[in-house]
Write a protein that holds these residues in place. Structure first.
Motif, mmCIF file in Angstrom:
data_model
loop_
_atom_site.group_PDB
_atom_site.id
_atom_site.type_symbol
_atom_site.label_atom_id
_atom_site.label_comp_id
_atom_site.label_asym_id
_atom_site.label_seq_id
_atom_site.Cartn_x
_atom_site.Cartn_y
_atom_site.Cartn_z
ATOM 1 N N ASP A 97 4.642 10.156 -1.457
ATOM 2 C CA ASP A 97 3.989 8.851 -1.351
ATOM 3 C C ASP A 97 5.041 7.761 -1.521
ATOM 4 O OD1 ASP A 97 1.328 9.519 -0.899
ATOM 5 O OD2 ASP A 97 0.874 9.705 -3.032
ATOM 6 N N ARG A 139 0.850 -1.183 0.000
ATOM 7 C CA ARG A 139 0.000 0.000 0.000
ATOM 8 C C ARG A 139 0.892 1.241 0.000
ATOM 9 N NH1 ARG A 139 0.126 -3.330 4.142
ATOM 10 N NH2 ARG A 139 0.785 -2.591 6.165
ATOM 11 N N THR A 140 0.299 2.379 -0.271
ATOM 12 C CA THR A 140 1.071 3.612 -0.254
ATOM 13 C C THR A 140 0.772 4.388 1.023
ATOM 14 O OG1 THR A 140 -0.605 4.818 -1.483
ATOM 15 C CG2 THR A 140 1.173 3.828 -2.761
ATOM 16 N N THR A 197 5.661 3.351 -1.189
ATOM 17 C CA THR A 197 5.009 2.043 -1.098
ATOM 18 C C THR A 197 5.569 1.315 0.108
ATOM 19 O OG1 THR A 197 4.748 1.951 -3.492
ATOM 20 C CG2 THR A 197 4.582 -0.129 -2.303
#
Length: 108
Positions: free
Chosen positions: A89, A67-68, A91
């Motif tokens: 952002d 997910r980020t 990961t």
């Protein structure tokens, strides 16, 4: 026999260990930290017979999602010595797995 070494995000570790135990595998949990974001990780060690390696890998896949997450990182000096911060952002999550041969296994 194989040793599956999995490095996972702390947020995924609880469910992962629950599912590994539910599937009748035994695991050892180690608290570790990553070098990129200095975030906490969990390293999970699972000793398993050769024919069960894929079963363990599937458990990791089902419990450890990528997910980020937005993080703030310092930026170089701006103008008169002001250091700013920029949101980025990145990961996180998922799992890094190593599967290695075990030459000898014994309980003492």
């Amino acid at each position: 026999m194989k040793l599956v070494i999995g490095i996972v995000n702390n947020d995924d570790a609880g469910e992962l260990l629950h599912e590994i135990t539910k599937a009748s595998f035994q695991a050892t949990k180690l608290a570790t930290s990553g070098s990129f974001l200095k975030m906490g990780n969990t390293t999970v060690l699972v000793g398993v017979e050769d024919e069960k390696v894929d079963d363990v890998i599937e458990i990791f896949k089902s419990c450890c999602s990528r997910r980020t997450q937005m993080v703030t990182v310092p930026t170089p000096f701006l103008g008169e010595g002001f250091m700013g911060a920029a949101p980025v952002d990145v990961t996180i999550g998922g799992a890094t797995l190593f599967v290695v041969d075990v030459d000898k296994f014994m309980k003492i």
